[in-house]
Design a protein around this motif. Structure first.
Motif, short mmCIF file in Angstrom:
data_model
loop_
_atom_site.label_atom_id
_atom_site.label_comp_id
_atom_site.label_asym_id
_atom_site.label_seq_id
_atom_site.Cartn_x
_atom_site.Cartn_y
_atom_site.Cartn_z
N MET A 189 0.85 -1.18 0.00
CA MET A 189 0.00 0.00 0.00
C MET A 189 0.89 1.24 0.00
SD MET A 189 -3.22 0.90 2.46
CE MET A 189 -2.36 1.37 3.94
N ASN A 190 0.48 2.25 -0.76
CA ASN A 190 1.22 3.50 -0.76
C ASN A 190 0.27 4.67 -0.90
OD1 ASN A 190 0.52 2.93 -3.39
ND2 ASN A 190 2.39 3.75 -4.26
N LEU A 191 0.71 5.83 -0.47
CA LEU A 191 -0.07 7.05 -0.56
C LEU A 191 -0.04 7.52 -2.01
CD1 LEU A 191 -1.54 9.44 0.84
CD2 LEU A 191 0.70 10.49 1.07
N ILE A 192 -1.21 7.78 -2.59
CA ILE A 192 -1.28 8.26 -3.96
C ILE A 192 -1.29 9.79 -3.99
CG2 ILE A 192 -2.67 8.31 -6.06
CD1 ILE A 192 -3.64 5.49 -5.28
N HIS A 193 -2.19 10.40 -3.24
CA HIS A 193 -2.23 11.85 -3.16
C HIS A 193 -3.09 12.29 -1.98
CE1 HIS A 193 -5.92 11.18 -5.66
NE2 HIS A 193 -6.41 12.08 -4.82
N VAL A 194 -2.99 13.58 -1.66
CA VAL A 194 -3.87 14.23 -0.70
C VAL A 194 -4.66 15.25 -1.49
CG1 VAL A 194 -3.95 15.77 1.31
CG2 VAL A 194 -2.25 13.94 1.21
N CYS A 195 -5.98 15.31 -1.27
CA CYS A 195 -6.83 16.27 -1.97
C CYS A 195 -7.18 17.42 -1.03
CB CYS A 195 -8.11 15.59 -2.47
SG CYS A 195 -9.23 16.73 -3.31
N LEU A 196 -6.97 18.63 -1.51
CA LEU A 196 -7.30 19.83 -0.75
C LEU A 196 -8.32 20.64 -1.54
CD1 LEU A 196 -3.68 20.99 0.20
CD2 LEU A 196 -5.26 19.66 1.60
N ASN A 197 -9.41 21.08 -0.90
CA ASN A 197 -10.33 22.02 -1.53
C ASN A 197 -9.69 23.39 -1.48
OD1 ASN A 197 -12.41 20.16 -2.05
ND2 ASN A 197 -13.14 20.33 0.04
N VAL A 198 -9.64 24.07 -2.63
CA VAL A 198 -9.00 25.38 -2.71
C VAL A 198 -9.90 26.37 -3.44
CG1 VAL A 198 -6.69 24.36 -2.62
CG2 VAL A 198 -7.72 24.85 -4.85
N ALA A 199 -9.87 27.62 -3.03
CA ALA A 199 -10.69 28.65 -3.65
C ALA A 199 -10.13 29.07 -5.01
CB ALA A 199 -10.80 29.87 -2.73
N ASP A 200 -8.79 29.09 -5.15
CA ASP A 200 -8.13 29.54 -6.38
C ASP A 200 -6.95 28.62 -6.64
OD1 ASP A 200 -6.35 30.84 -8.18
OD2 ASP A 200 -7.12 32.80 -7.60
N ALA A 201 -7.08 27.72 -7.60
CA ALA A 201 -6.04 26.73 -7.87
C ALA A 201 -4.73 27.39 -8.29
CB ALA A 201 -6.49 25.74 -8.94
N ASP A 202 -4.79 28.47 -9.08
CA ASP A 202 -3.55 29.13 -9.50
C ASP A 202 -2.75 29.63 -8.30
OD1 ASP A 202 -3.84 28.78 -12.29
OD2 ASP A 202 -5.14 30.55 -12.43
N GLU A 203 -3.44 30.27 -7.36
CA GLU A 203 -2.78 30.79 -6.16
C GLU A 203 -2.19 29.65 -5.32
OE1 GLU A 203 -3.62 34.08 -2.68
OE2 GLU A 203 -5.33 32.88 -3.38
N SER A 204 -2.93 28.56 -5.19
CA SER A 204 -2.44 27.41 -4.42
C SER A 204 -1.25 26.76 -5.10
CB SER A 204 -3.56 26.39 -4.23
OG SER A 204 -4.56 26.93 -3.41
N ILE A 205 -1.29 26.65 -6.42
CA ILE A 205 -0.15 26.08 -7.15
C ILE A 205 1.09 26.92 -6.91
CG2 ILE A 205 0.78 25.68 -9.47
CD1 ILE A 205 -2.12 24.70 -10.20
N GLU A 206 0.97 28.24 -6.98
CA GLU A 206 2.12 29.12 -6.71
C GLU A 206 2.67 28.88 -5.32
OE1 GLU A 206 1.33 33.26 -7.52
OE2 GLU A 206 0.51 32.78 -9.51
N PHE A 207 1.80 28.69 -4.33
CA PHE A 207 2.25 28.45 -2.96
C PHE A 207 3.06 27.16 -2.90
CE2 PHE A 207 1.63 26.39 1.17
CZ PHE A 207 2.12 27.37 2.03
N TYR A 208 2.53 26.07 -3.44
CA TYR A 208 3.21 24.77 -3.33
C TYR A 208 4.44 24.67 -4.23
CZ TYR A 208 -0.31 23.33 -0.09
OH TYR A 208 -1.09 23.27 1.04
N GLU A 209 4.53 25.49 -5.27
CA GLU A 209 5.75 25.53 -6.09
C GLU A 209 6.95 25.99 -5.28
OE1 GLU A 209 4.06 26.17 -10.62
OE2 GLU A 209 4.52 27.95 -9.43
N GLN A 210 6.70 26.77 -4.22
CA GLN A 210 7.79 27.23 -3.36
C GLN A 210 8.52 26.07 -2.69
OE1 GLN A 210 6.69 31.36 -1.47
NE2 GLN A 210 4.98 29.94 -1.21
N PHE A 211 7.88 24.88 -2.65
CA PHE A 211 8.47 23.71 -2.02
C PHE A 211 8.95 22.69 -3.05
CE2 PHE A 211 5.14 25.32 0.84
CZ PHE A 211 5.95 25.74 1.88
N GLY A 212 9.00 23.09 -4.31
CA GLY A 212 9.49 22.20 -5.36
C GLY A 212 8.41 21.39 -6.06
N PHE A 213 7.14 21.60 -5.72
CA PHE A 213 6.07 20.92 -6.44
C PHE A 213 5.89 21.60 -7.79
CE2 PHE A 213 5.08 19.70 -2.12
CZ PHE A 213 4.54 18.43 -2.24
#
Length: 122
Positions: A1-25
């Motif tokens: 068994m392995n973790l596939i993903h975590v799902c987060l509800n977000v108001a603005d996907a573009d803004e959230s993507i920019e946030f997580y890109e700061q960590f190398g995503f």
């Protein structure tokens, strides 16, 4: 068994993507639900760990359950990342957690999800 993903509800996907890109995503793929109501965008790190960001068209009020607490991301230097990232709130300042063998801090992403930054103590 392995973790596939975590799902987060977000108001603005573009803004959230920019946030997580700061960590190398990086944005990896996306899909829209068959009814056209929800866009799901994914970001992945170099090891293949994915976050599913489910856009809610600006909705920011969610009923929170008790099973979700935070998302932990490993970093090389908690203090440097804490000083450099564009976070949306401090939950807990950086500090050593000897029992866990780590230095940690907790910040919020654009939608208030708590993100723990973890650096192993040497």
């Amino acid at each position: 068994m392995n973790l596939i993903h975590v799902c987060l509800n977000v108001a603005d996907a573009d803004e959230s993507i920019e946030f997580y890109e700061q960590f190398g995503f990086e944005e990896s793929w996306s899909f829209e639900t068959p009814d056209g109501e929800t866009e799901n965008r994914y970001v992945a790190d170099e090891d293949g760990v994915e976050l599913q960001l489910s856009e809610t068209d600006g909705e920011t009020e969610f009923e929170e359950g008790t099973s979700w607490d935070h998302l932990a991301i490993g970093v090389d230097d908690v203090d440097a990342v804490f000083a450099d990232i564009d976070h949306y709130g401090v939950v807990e300042e950086p500090g050593d957690q000897p029992a866990a063998g780590a230095r940690t801090t907790f910040v919020e992403d654009p939608d208030g999800h708590v993100v723990e930054l973890v650096q192993p103590l040497d």
